[in-house]
Design an enzyme around this catalytic site. Structure first.
Site, PDB file in Angstrom:
ATOM      1  N   GLN A 128       0.829  -1.204   0.000  1.00 21.35           N
ATOM      2  CA  GLN A 128       0.000   0.000   0.000  1.00 21.35           C
ATOM      3  C   GLN A 128       0.867   1.259   0.000  1.00 21.35           C
ATOM      4  O   GLN A 128       0.342   2.361  -0.117  1.00 21.35           O
ATOM      5  CB  GLN A 128      -0.907   0.017   1.239  1.00 21.35           C
ATOM      6  CG  GLN A 128      -1.910  -1.134   1.273  1.00 21.35           C
ATOM      7  CD  GLN A 128      -2.772  -1.168   2.524  1.00 21.35           C
ATOM      8  OE1 GLN A 128      -3.029  -2.228   3.040  1.00 21.35           O
ATOM      9  NE2 GLN A 128      -3.251  -0.018   3.010  1.00 21.35           N
TER      10      GLN A 128
ATOM     11  N   ARG B 252      -8.502  -0.994   8.467  1.00 22.61           N
ATOM     12  CA  ARG B 252      -9.571  -0.075   8.112  1.00 22.61           C
ATOM     13  C   ARG B 252      -9.928   0.855   9.263  1.00 22.61           C
ATOM     14  O   ARG B 252     -11.090   1.050   9.607  1.00 22.61           O
ATOM     15  CB  ARG B 252     -10.794  -0.820   7.621  1.00 22.61           C
ATOM     16  CG  ARG B 252     -11.412  -0.094   6.421  1.00 22.61           C
ATOM     17  CD  ARG B 252     -12.395  -0.899   5.669  1.00 22.61           C
ATOM     18  NE  ARG B 252     -12.905  -0.110   4.551  1.00 22.61           N
ATOM     19  CZ  ARG B 252     -13.810  -0.521   3.697  1.00 22.61           C
ATOM     20  NH1 ARG B 252     -14.304  -1.713   3.814  1.00 22.61           N
ATOM     21  NH2 ARG B 252     -14.222   0.258   2.733  1.00 22.61           N
ATOM     22  N   CYS B 253      -8.877   1.367   9.860  1.00 24.11           N
ATOM     23  CA  CYS B 253      -9.031   2.354  10.911  1.00 24.11           C
ATOM     24  C   CYS B 253      -7.760   3.131  10.908  1.00 24.11           C
ATOM     25  O   CYS B 253      -6.701   2.558  10.827  1.00 24.11           O
ATOM     26  CB  CYS B 253      -9.206   1.695  12.256  1.00 24.11           C
ATOM     27  SG  CYS B 253      -7.785   1.770  13.334  1.00 24.11           S
TER      28      CYS B 253
ATOM     29  N   GLU C 207     -12.650   4.400   5.625  1.00 22.22           N
ATOM     30  CA  GLU C 207     -12.674   3.585   6.840  1.00 22.22           C
ATOM     31  C   GLU C 207     -13.875   3.858   7.734  1.00 22.22           C
ATOM     32  O   GLU C 207     -14.118   3.109   8.683  1.00 22.22           O
ATOM     33  CB  GLU C 207     -11.399   3.844   7.648  1.00 22.22           C
ATOM     34  CG  GLU C 207     -10.151   3.527   6.867  1.00 22.22           C
ATOM     35  CD  GLU C 207      -8.962   4.281   7.422  1.00 22.22           C
ATOM     36  OE1 GLU C 207      -8.027   3.627   7.876  1.00 22.22           O
ATOM     37  OE2 GLU C 207      -8.966   5.522   7.423  1.00 22.22           O
TER      38      GLU C 207
HETATM   39  N1  MCN Z   1     -14.040   9.289  -2.220  1.00 22.78           N
HETATM   40  C1  MCN Z   1     -14.923  10.193  -2.804  1.00 22.78           C
HETATM   41  N2  MCN Z   1     -15.319  11.294  -2.109  1.00 22.78           N
HETATM   42  C2  MCN Z   1     -14.879  11.529  -0.839  1.00 22.78           C
HETATM   43  C3  MCN Z   1     -13.998  10.611  -0.231  1.00 22.78           C
HETATM   44  C4  MCN Z   1     -13.586   9.508  -0.959  1.00 22.78           C
HETATM   45  O1  MCN Z   1     -15.343   9.954  -3.937  1.00 22.78           O
HETATM   46  N3  MCN Z   1     -15.254  12.607  -0.173  1.00 22.78           N
HETATM   47  C5  MCN Z   1     -13.550   8.140  -2.959  1.00 22.78           C
HETATM   48  C6  MCN Z   1     -12.056   8.283  -3.216  1.00 22.78           C
HETATM   49  O2  MCN Z   1     -11.718   9.126  -4.217  1.00 22.78           O
HETATM   50  C7  MCN Z   1     -11.614   6.849  -3.363  1.00 22.78           C
HETATM   51  C8  MCN Z   1     -12.491   6.150  -2.333  1.00 22.78           C
HETATM   52  O3  MCN Z   1     -13.655   6.967  -2.187  1.00 22.78           O
HETATM   53  O4  MCN Z   1     -11.857   6.381  -4.651  1.00 22.78           O
HETATM   54  C9  MCN Z   1     -11.798   6.020  -0.947  1.00 22.78           C
HETATM   55  O5  MCN Z   1     -11.162   7.235  -0.684  1.00 22.78           O
HETATM   56  P1  MCN Z   1     -10.435   7.655   0.672  1.00 22.78           P
HETATM   57  O6  MCN Z   1     -11.419   7.819   1.738  1.00 22.78           O
HETATM   58  O7  MCN Z   1      -9.544   8.790   0.333  1.00 22.78           O
HETATM   59  O8  MCN Z   1      -9.543   6.404   1.079  1.00 22.78           O
HETATM   60  P2  MCN Z   1      -8.243   5.845   0.338  1.00 22.78           P
HETATM   61  O9  MCN Z   1      -8.417   5.893  -1.098  1.00 22.78           O
HETATM   62  O10 MCN Z   1      -7.029   6.426   0.949  1.00 22.78           O
HETATM   63  O11 MCN Z   1      -8.347   4.316   0.719  1.00 22.78           O
HETATM   64  C10 MCN Z   1      -7.891   3.828   1.957  1.00 22.78           C
HETATM   65  C11 MCN Z   1      -9.017   3.252   2.791  1.00 22.78           C
HETATM   66  C12 MCN Z   1      -8.432   2.398   3.829  1.00 22.78           C
HETATM   67  S1  MCN Z   1      -7.292   3.104   4.854  1.00 22.78           S
HETATM   68  C13 MCN Z   1      -8.752   1.070   3.925  1.00 22.78           C
HETATM   69  S2  MCN Z   1      -8.097   0.194   5.213  1.00 22.78           S
HETATM   70  C14 MCN Z   1      -9.625   0.458   2.973  1.00 22.78           C
HETATM   71  C15 MCN Z   1     -10.535   1.409   2.331  1.00 22.78           C
HETATM   72  O12 MCN Z   1      -9.905   2.517   1.935  1.00 22.78           O
HETATM   73  N4  MCN Z   1      -9.174  -0.564   2.218  1.00 22.78           N
HETATM   74  C16 MCN Z   1      -9.907  -0.949   1.117  1.00 22.78           C
HETATM   75  N5  MCN Z   1     -11.420   0.885   1.470  1.00 22.78           N
HETATM   76  C17 MCN Z   1     -11.081  -0.222   0.744  1.00 22.78           C
HETATM   77  N6  MCN Z   1     -11.823  -0.607  -0.313  1.00 22.78           N
HETATM   78  C18 MCN Z   1     -11.404  -1.658  -1.058  1.00 22.78           C
HETATM   79  N7  MCN Z   1     -12.151  -2.047  -2.112  1.00 22.78           N
HETATM   80  N8  MCN Z   1     -10.257  -2.332  -0.790  1.00 22.78           N
HETATM   81  C19 MCN Z   1      -9.502  -2.008   0.278  1.00 22.78           C
HETATM   82  O13 MCN Z   1      -8.377  -2.654   0.524  1.00 22.78           O
HETATM   83 CU1  CUN Z   2      -6.353   2.013   8.823  1.00 18.16          CU
HETATM   84  S1  CUN Z   2      -6.120   0.300   7.611  1.00 18.16           S
HETATM   85 MO1  CUN Z   2      -6.109   1.407   6.004  1.00 18.16          MO
HETATM   86  O1  CUN Z   2      -5.249   2.595   6.896  1.00 18.16           O
HETATM   87  O2  CUN Z   2      -4.932   0.775   5.075  1.00 18.16           O
END
Ligand code: MCN
Ligand code: CUN
Length: 784
Positions: A221, A368-369, A738
């Site tokens: 990641q 996921r936290c 998360e």
């Molecule tokens: N998004 C959006 N509008 C927002 C926030 C987010 O459209 N206001 C969209 C983003 O652009 C992205 C998705 O939602 O396509 C998730 O965005 P974000 O909250 O920024 O999280 P990350 O992309 O950094 O993903 C990490 C987060 C974590 S830490 C874990 S753990 C987790 C999760 O995402 N692991 C996942 N969701 C997951 N989903 C899948 N399918 N697989 C994982 O391993």
């Molecule tokens: Cu908190 S588990 Mo995600 O941060 O990859």
């Protein structure tokens, strides 16, 4: 007349995921799909014991087996100074054991062979002589006087204690407790659970003997951080290390740490001169990598006679396993547990935490936290519901009374965090309305009159996501900024590269949408690439729901930089002063003459063919974004359960989830994230458990014991939303990846506790299987 600019995929549009075309056709490129010429396979021998001294490792028989190229032991790794590696929390972790094994499933030796079967057969032929030692499986046992010392490898380690950590104001908190009209106490355990991505962890190390270049395909990641850590640990020059994270089949935190298998495979490839592939099987994944939680929590809430919370006091005992390898910013020993005051205006709070070594696999992966936010959110939401029940108040009213009010933002919490924005009463109201709360409450009472066991649980979580800013948040000293590089080609198509790495979150779609919003290039015309350290700009990776808050912001910023250059080119093409140009998504036009316009595509072409005198050619740029603060998404989740008195079976009748993650880039993807998280939260609340017997045998290391919810068990979800933009994010977006896993476990458990509250049951620890519910009912004399 204005020429219409047609573009598809702006912010707020639920366009279909661009990456799914390849995934649905079976054309994804996952680690195990990759085959390199001359590639060897590696199998790891793991310890059957939780705690034992290694007397000898005999590899003679294994070495002689067909197809075996090398047998790697801890001693061999030690000759290359690679028997130990640093962890994300500045501890050391054994790569291959030399002195002792410290958890069941620990890596002891590895076989590299022509085929995987040959490697596994030879692995089984390695003879290890162990002297078994007593195992420690909990912080309570770890702190007993005379407990066996787990980390006797560390010079100054005299017991099993790792750290003590505090946050908040002890004096103010104690003073508030002294004045409290009521103190509500909860002792609860958030059990060890596992991210269980569909794809397990693995790597292919390919060290080129001629150039010395190490190409490492890895389910990571955070590929850039891994590259830097590898450079520092091995001494290889960083430009000679290329980490490539191909398509990833789910990470959920499991793929943040560096695991011993990656290091051994890389060392083996370096020594042998051929590519070496290592992929965990399911059992290895569940027994040795990616454990989360394992927090023993004591929480006290001070409340006055009007039902106002006046203080919060928490003590944590953290079970970290044999090596302190928590994935978290290095400054914070208990992660971002500071968020434990949650959505409530609590004047004083004090948190203490102690970490302990145990004979269990390293824990503390943030499943996921964002770094212990789940545990914090669970504790406060359980406490608040228990307080309401004990005070005889309605759970929703009690929350409303104690919420931080919208006008209090930015809000400084008692543990020192600054919440960016929020409107908690609004999210609560949307949830209550969706639920038909008042009616439902009456219905619960009526059913209880008839002897039914039923209840409603609420959780109004606040999360903290989007690590950094860089001044406070770092991984091994690397500041948590992130990056985006945008290149617009002459034909107006674009390539966006980022320092983050999607594992299923849909980055190829949502980050393209940010470019669409900012520059007007249709999302379909923007290719998004992540995960190759030779091509992507440096970034800290995807975890802590940071991609949108940090790399998403970087994308908006780099697009805005290009727009400023585009304005200069448009001014040249339209022979108008820059200040006379107006931007509307996708084109510049001359103020007052909307048909005198140049589209972004025309401007892109001119950037390579017809530039103003003296201007540098091209339309590309890079932006490194260091956010001013974290983002604080929030929401209210509500669950209705019915419990069967005869069996203790809990049935979730309804689950309403209202989330606020600020501006939603792709609402469908956001809802998908929430559905996934609510399902994981359901699994954690009711089904999933990794536990250990007294000898340290891991129970839960396969899917017969570790129960994941399928479509059959999973309840139906009713989603709602509110939108409170983040004031400091260029698009107003907060992370959401998360939220649902963080917020939902307490809602499910609160519903069960509410249902059992008429019988005086105040707590059942997760996972809440029918056995525990039945036992609770029986102890109160209510089972049928
Ligand atoms: N998004 C959006 N509008 C927002 C926030 C987010 O459209 N206001 C969209 C983003 O652009 C992205 C998705 O939602 O396509 C998730 O965005 P974000 O909250 O920024 O999280 P990350 O992309 O950094 O993903 C990490 C987060 C974590 S830490 C874990 S753990 C987790 C999760 O995402 N692991 C996942 N969701 C997951 N989903 C899948 N399918 N697989 C994982 O391993
Ligand atoms: Cu908190 S588990 Mo995600 O941060 O990859």
């Amino acid at each position: 007349m204005a020429t219409e600019v047609h573009m598809h995929g702006r912010i707020g549009e639920s366009i279909k995921r661009k990456e799914d075309g390849r995934f649905l056709r079976g054309k994804g490129n996952y680690l195990d799909d990759i085959e390199l010429p001359g590639m060897l396979h590696m199998a790891i021998l793991r310890s059957p014991h939780a705690h034992a001294r290694i007397k000898s490792v005999d590899t003679a028989a294994a070495s002689a087996m067909p197809g075996v190229v090398a047998v790697v032991t801890g001693d061999l790794m030690a000759q290359h100074k690679l028997a130990w590696m640093p962890t994300l929390s500045y501890d050391t972790q054994a790569v291959l054991a030399t002195d002792k094994v410290r958890f069941q499933g620990q890596e002891v030796a590895a076989v590299v062979a022509e085929t995987l079967y040959q490697a596994e057969d030879a692995r089984d032929a390695i003879e290890v002589d162990y002297d078994v030692l007593p195992a420690i499986t909990s912080p309570d046992k770890a702190k007993e006087p005379g407990a066996p010392l787990i980390r006797d490898d560390k010079e100054n380690q005299k017991d099993n204690h790792i750290y003590h950590w505090e946050a908040g104001d002890q004096a103010a908190t104690e003073a508030a407790f002294a004045r409290a009209d009521k103190v509500v106490r909860l002792h609860t355990f958030y059990p060890r659970c596992h991210p269980t991505p569909l794809e397990t962890c693995g790597c292919i190390a390919d060290v080129n003997g001629a150039t010395g270049k190490a190409t490492i395909y890895m389910t990571s990641q955070a590929p850039h951080a891994v590259r830097t850590v590898f450079a520092l640990v091995t001494g290889l020059p960083e430009q000679n290390i290329r980490v490539i994270s191909p398509d990833i089949g789910g990470g959920f935190g499991n793929k943040v740490p560096v695991y011993p298998g990656y290091v051994v495979a890389t060392a083996a490839s370096l020594l042998i001169g051929r590519p070496v592939k290592w992929v965990e099987d399911r059992n290895e994944n569940l027994i040795s990598t990616g454990f989360a939680r394992d927090f023993h929590m004591d929480g006290d809430l001070a409340v006055d006679k009007n039902g106002k919370i006046t203080a919060l006091r928490v003590h944590l005992d953290s079970d970290n396993g044999a090596f302190f390898a928590d994935a978290q910013p290095t400054k914070f020993k208990a992660g971002l547990f500071h968020i434990v005051t949650g959505s409530y205006d609590i004047p004083a709070a004090h948190v203490t935490a102690d970490g302990y070594y145990t004979n269990k696999a390293p824990g503390g992966v943030a499943f996921r936290c964002s770094f212990r936010v789940t545990e914090a959110s669970y504790l406060i939401e359980r406490l608040v519901t228990n307080a309401a029940i004990e005070l005889g108040m309605d759970q929703a009213d009690f929350r409303m009374k104690n919420f931080i009010q919208p006008e209090q933002f930015p809000y400084a919490s008692a543990t020192g965090w600054i919440y960016d924005s929020g409107d908690y009463p609004k999210a609560m109201n949307v949830a209550l309305e969706k639920l038909g709360y008042d009616e439902l409450r009456r219905d619960v009472e009526a059913r209880r009159q008839k002897g039914e066991v039923t209840g409603i649980g609420i959780a109004s979580f606040t999360e903290v996501v989007g690590a950094g800013h860089g001044a406070e948040f770092d991984i091994l000293g690397l500041r948590m900024f992130d990056s985006a590089e945008l290149r617009v080609h002459p034909t107006g198509k674009a390539l966006l590269r980022m320092g983050t790495k999607s594992q299923g979150q849909g980055h190829e779609t949502t980050f393209a949408q940010i470019v669409t919003e900012e520059l007007g290039i249709p999302a379909a015309d923007v290719a998004v690439e992540e995960g190759d350290t030779d091509t992507a700009p440096y970034g800290l990776g995807t975890y802590a729901s940071r991609s949108t808050p940090v790399a998403g912001a970087a994308t908006a910023m780099v697009a805005r930089k290009l727009r400023e250059k585009a304005r200069k080119i448009a001014s040249h093409l339209l022979e108008a002063a820059e200040e006379d140009l107006e931007w509307e998504t996708g084109r510049f036009y001359v103020k007052g003459s909307p048909d005198k316009a140049k589209t972004i595509q025309e401007i892109a072409f001119a950037a390579y063919t017809n530039l103003p005198e003296g201007m540098e050619a091209g339309l590309e740029g890079v932006h490194y974004y260091d956010p001013p603060n974290m983002t604080y998404p929030f929401g209210t989740y509500a669950v209705v359960v019915d419990i069967d008195k005869g069996t203790g079976q809990v049935k979730v009748r309804r689950m309403v989830a209202v989330d606020d993650c600020g501006v939603r880039i792709n609402p469908m993807i956001v809802e998908g994230q929430i559905h996934g998280g609510l399902t994981e939260g359901f699994g954690i609340a009711f089904m999933e458990l990794i536990t250990f017997d007294n000898d340290g045998n891991c129970i839960g290391s396969n899917f017969m014991d570790y129960l994941l919810p399928t479509a059959w068990e999973t309840p139906r979800f009713e989603l709602g939303e509110t939108v409170t933009p983040s004031p400091h994010h260029p698009l107003g977006a907060k992370g959401v990846g998360e939220s649902a896993t963080v917020g939902s476990p307490a809602a499910y458990v609160n519903a069960v506790i509410d249902a059992l509250s008429p019988y005086g049951v105040t707590n059942i620890d997760m996972p809440i299987g029918p056995d525990k519910v039945w036992a609770a009912l029986r102890s109160k004399g209510v089972t049928e």
